[in-house]
Structures are given as structure tokens and as C-alpha cells.
Write an enzyme that holds these catalytic residues in place. Structure first.
Site, mmCIF file in Angstrom:
data_model
loop_
_atom_site.group_PDB
_atom_site.id
_atom_site.type_symbol
_atom_site.label_atom_id
_atom_site.label_comp_id
_atom_site.label_asym_id
_atom_site.label_seq_id
_atom_site.Cartn_x
_atom_site.Cartn_y
_atom_site.Cartn_z
ATOM 1 N N ASP A 175 53.779 -5.612 34.366
ATOM 2 C CA ASP A 175 54.100 -5.283 35.752
ATOM 3 C C ASP A 175 54.358 -3.899 35.717
ATOM 4 O O ASP A 175 54.957 -3.044 34.925
ATOM 5 C CB ASP A 175 55.491 -5.939 36.014
ATOM 6 N N GLN A 186 57.126 -12.336 48.056
ATOM 7 C CA GLN A 186 55.733 -12.216 47.512
ATOM 8 C C GLN A 186 55.190 -11.144 48.169
ATOM 9 O O GLN A 186 55.231 -11.031 49.548
ATOM 10 C CB GLN A 186 54.842 -13.451 47.740
ATOM 11 N N HIS A 227 50.640 -15.204 40.956
ATOM 12 C CA HIS A 227 51.058 -14.673 39.767
ATOM 13 C C HIS A 227 52.195 -15.319 39.486
ATOM 14 O O HIS A 227 53.070 -15.479 40.060
ATOM 15 C CB HIS A 227 51.011 -13.205 39.658
ATOM 16 N N ILE A 228 52.539 -15.460 38.133
ATOM 17 C CA ILE A 228 53.763 -16.045 37.510
ATOM 18 C C ILE A 228 54.373 -14.645 36.775
ATOM 19 O O ILE A 228 53.813 -14.194 35.900
ATOM 20 C CB ILE A 228 53.594 -17.212 36.359
ATOM 21 N N HIS A 229 55.500 -14.443 37.334
ATOM 22 C CA HIS A 229 56.348 -13.430 36.649
ATOM 23 C C HIS A 229 56.939 -13.855 35.225
ATOM 24 O O HIS A 229 57.287 -15.034 35.336
ATOM 25 C CB HIS A 229 57.401 -12.747 37.475
ATOM 26 N N VAL A 264 52.172 -9.456 46.766
ATOM 27 C CA VAL A 264 50.886 -9.467 46.298
ATOM 28 C C VAL A 264 50.148 -10.691 46.503
ATOM 29 O O VAL A 264 50.690 -11.667 46.044
ATOM 30 C CB VAL A 264 50.499 -8.739 44.897
#
Ligand code: 5GP
Ligand code: ZN
Length: 114
Positions: A30, A94, A100-102, A96
Site C-alpha cells: 500500500d 472503500q 482489494h484485500i488489505h 478505490v
């Protein structure tokens, strides 16, 4: 779709620090890390959010999750614990619009989240 920053990262048009590259899934650091380890796991294909996954996407969903666990191991945060987050929709935070998985680790996390 051309403007999607994560599609640009997949294509290599936007630089990123990749930590895993699979056929269907990519993981990269990130840009504004919220923990010592903060990696994003995404599908190569543009999927707007969890809500856009269909019945045929079970394998992809599983691969995203397994990749998140692989990244946690690779980054050395599996033993002490880590957190996976998938923000879905603006109220969740959210920002973006590409699923996506953080993967967050390397510090203590509180509950409930903010
Ligand atoms: P969200 O808020 O949508 O759950 O998470 C989006 C994440 O993407 C944020 O943590 C943000 O820092 C990260 N991010 C946004 N743009 C970029 C970028 O261009 N490169 C990278 N590596 N991360 C990004
Ligand atoms: Zn995209």
C-alpha cells in the site's frame, strides 16, 4: 476502466512494489501503509468490489483469500497475527473501485475498528 489505478498497476503503467504475482492475482505494498506490513491483494481482472463477484468467481475469491494468507506468511506476520480487511462501498471506507484485500500486520489492532 482505463483510469482505475489498480488496473494501471496490474498493467505496469503505475509503479508499485509487488510482493506476489500470480496468473489471476497480484499483491503489492500500500502506498500509505497503516501498519508495518500493509499489502493489497487484487484480482488482475477489474472487479469493482465484492458485490461484483458472481457465482462463477468462487475460485477467484478463494485464490484472493489464499494469497492474502500466503502474503501474511511471506511477510512474517502469521505467528503474531494479522488482519484482513475488504472495504465494500463508500460507507465502509472503500476509496478505490477495484476489489482489494488489505493484509495488515506488525502491530496490535483494536476492536471495534474505526
Ligand atoms: P480502500 O480505502 O479502498 O479500502 O483502500 C485503498 C487503498 O489503496 C488505500 O489504503 C490507499 O493507500 C491505497 N492506494 C491508493 N492508490 C494507490 C496507488 O496508486 N498505489 C498503491 N500502492 N496503493 C494505493
Ligand atoms: Zn481496475
Amino acid at each position: 476502466m482505463e483510469e482505475c489505478p489498480f488496473c494501471r498497476i496490474v498493467k505496469g503503467d503505475l509503479p508499485s512494489q509487488k510482493v506476489y504475482e500470480g496468473e489471476r492475482v497480484v499483491a503489492f505494498r500500500d502506498i500509505r501503509p497503516q501498519a508495518p506490513v500493509h499489502v493489497l491483494v487484487i484480482p488482475r481482472r477489474h472487479v469493482g468490489s465484492l458485490l461484483e463477484l458472481g457465482d462463477a468467481d468462487g475460485d477467484l475469491a478463494g485464490e484472493l483469500l489464499l494469497t492474502a494468507v500466503r502474503v501474511a506468511r511471506q511477510e512474517g506476520v502469521d505467528r503474531d497475527g494479522f488482519r484482513l480487511v475488504v472495504n465494500t462501498g463508500w460507507r465502509s471506507g472503500q476509496t478505490v473501485g477495484h476489489l482489494h484485500i488489505h493484509v495488515l500486520g506488525g502491530r496490535i489492532f483494536r476492536w471495534p475498528p474505526g
